[in-house]
Design a protein around this motif. Structure first.
Motif, short mmCIF file in Angstrom:
data_model
loop_
_atom_site.label_atom_id
_atom_site.label_comp_id
_atom_site.label_asym_id
_atom_site.label_seq_id
_atom_site.Cartn_x
_atom_site.Cartn_y
_atom_site.Cartn_z
N LEU A 8 0.68 -1.00 0.04
CA LEU A 8 0.39 -0.24 -0.24
C LEU A 8 0.70 0.94 -0.20
CD1 LEU A 8 -3.27 -0.78 2.94
CD2 LEU A 8 -2.55 -1.00 0.11
N SER A 9 1.97 1.34 0.04
CA SER A 9 2.77 2.38 0.49
C SER A 9 3.57 2.83 -0.71
CB SER A 9 3.87 2.44 1.55
OG SER A 9 4.90 1.02 0.32
N ILE A 10 3.04 2.32 -2.23
CA ILE A 10 3.22 2.94 -3.09
C ILE A 10 1.73 3.79 -3.49
CG2 ILE A 10 4.63 1.08 -4.02
CD1 ILE A 10 1.31 0.61 -6.04
N PHE A 11 1.14 3.88 -2.82
CA PHE A 11 -0.09 5.07 -3.21
C PHE A 11 0.13 6.58 -2.11
CE2 PHE A 11 -2.10 0.35 -3.64
CZ PHE A 11 -2.24 0.45 -5.16
N THR A 27 -9.27 -3.69 -7.01
CA THR A 27 -8.19 -4.74 -6.89
C THR A 27 -7.93 -5.37 -5.36
OG1 THR A 27 -6.38 -5.87 -7.61
CG2 THR A 27 -5.99 -4.06 -7.37
N ALA A 28 -7.87 -6.61 -4.84
CA ALA A 28 -7.07 -6.87 -3.72
C ALA A 28 -6.48 -7.68 -3.65
CB ALA A 28 -8.79 -5.89 -2.01
N GLU A 32 -6.94 -7.56 2.43
CA GLU A 32 -7.55 -6.76 1.68
C GLU A 32 -8.84 -6.42 1.80
OE1 GLU A 32 -3.73 -4.07 -0.20
OE2 GLU A 32 -4.63 -5.47 -1.50
N ALA A 33 -9.45 -7.35 0.41
CA ALA A 33 -10.76 -7.36 0.22
C ALA A 33 -11.70 -7.66 1.51
CB ALA A 33 -10.61 -8.73 -0.66
N ALA A 34 -11.23 -8.65 2.46
CA ALA A 34 -11.36 -9.06 3.57
C ALA A 34 -11.67 -8.18 4.36
CB ALA A 34 -10.63 -10.63 5.04
N ARG A 77 -11.36 -13.55 -1.43
CA ARG A 77 -11.10 -12.95 -3.14
C ARG A 77 -10.47 -13.67 -2.74
NH1 ARG A 77 -14.79 -13.08 -6.33
NH2 ARG A 77 -13.90 -11.49 -8.23
N SER A 78 -9.41 -14.25 -3.87
CA SER A 78 -7.98 -15.03 -4.32
C SER A 78 -7.32 -15.48 -5.63
CB SER A 78 -8.53 -16.58 -4.32
OG SER A 78 -7.20 -17.10 -3.90
N ARG A 79 -6.60 -15.73 -5.88
CA ARG A 79 -6.27 -16.03 -7.33
C ARG A 79 -6.79 -17.23 -7.68
NH1 ARG A 79 0.07 -15.56 -5.18
NH2 ARG A 79 -0.12 -17.14 -4.79
#
Length: 191
Positions: A8-11, A27-28, A32-34, A77-79
């Motif tokens: 998250l630090s790139i934002f 996207t998460a 992050e989604a939870a 969410r998951s890949r």
């Protein structure tokens, strides 16, 4: 919890608020989604509960869990297609966790434990709107006592062999698991 994506630090500071970042970028990762689901559904009276699914290969998974009419369900969410949400049809948190057992088995992974964690235990820590990384949530989940989940070695070997054969033949992740009618809708990219 997979750390392969950008932190998250790139934002920018305005984007760093977890819920805003997830909604804006659509996207998460699982954590992050939870957390986003917990933040949103808390507004509708659901307690902010997450379930940590502990894997033998340290590629853990985090889902938002809830109860509706006495039954457990999840938002996730998951890949991996088998690790998305579940309809509220499970009699216990353990039964919900076990619904992830077979789909979790791959080349190295298998579930070995689960824990339901109430995010309110974090006290004043602002996981909802923090503009900083929420590593404190991950650390709390890693430290929290997990209940064991056990499947027979034969079951794990059978699903692992089936997984390998399917991946070799079709070059994609399988959806051949029993109980799929209890899963929430699977994203189109997995079908």
């Amino acid at each position: 919890m997979n750390h392969s994506a950008p932190a998250l630090s790139i934002f920018t500071p305005a984007e760093r608020c977890l819920i805003r970042q997830v909604l804006r970028h659509r996207t998460a990762h699982c954590l992050e989604a939870a957390l986003a689901a917990a933040c949103i559904l808390e507004q509708y009276g659901f307690p902010p509960l997450v379930m940590s699914l502990k894997s033998a290969d340290y590629l853990d998974h985090v889902i938002f869990v809830y109860r509706e009419r006495g039954r457990w369900g999840s938002v996730a969410r998951s890949r991996d297609p088998g690790l998305h949400g579940r309809k509220p049809l499970f009699r216990s948190a353990r039964a919900l966790a076990m619904s992830y057992f077979d789909p979790y088995i791959d080349f190295t992974g298998r579930l070995i434990g689960y824990a339901v964690f109430d995010l309110r235990r974090l006290g004043t820590y602002d996981w909802r709107l923090s503009r900083r990384n929420v590593w404190a949530v991950e650390r709390a989940l890693l430290r929290y006592r997990h209940k064991p989940l056990k499947g027979s070695r034969q079951r794990v070997r059978w699903y692992r062999a089936r997984y390998r054969a399917y991946r070799a033949k079709y070059q994609k992740k399988p959806l051949f698991y029993r109980g799929r009618e209890k899963w929430t809708e699977i994203p189109k990219e997995f079908l």
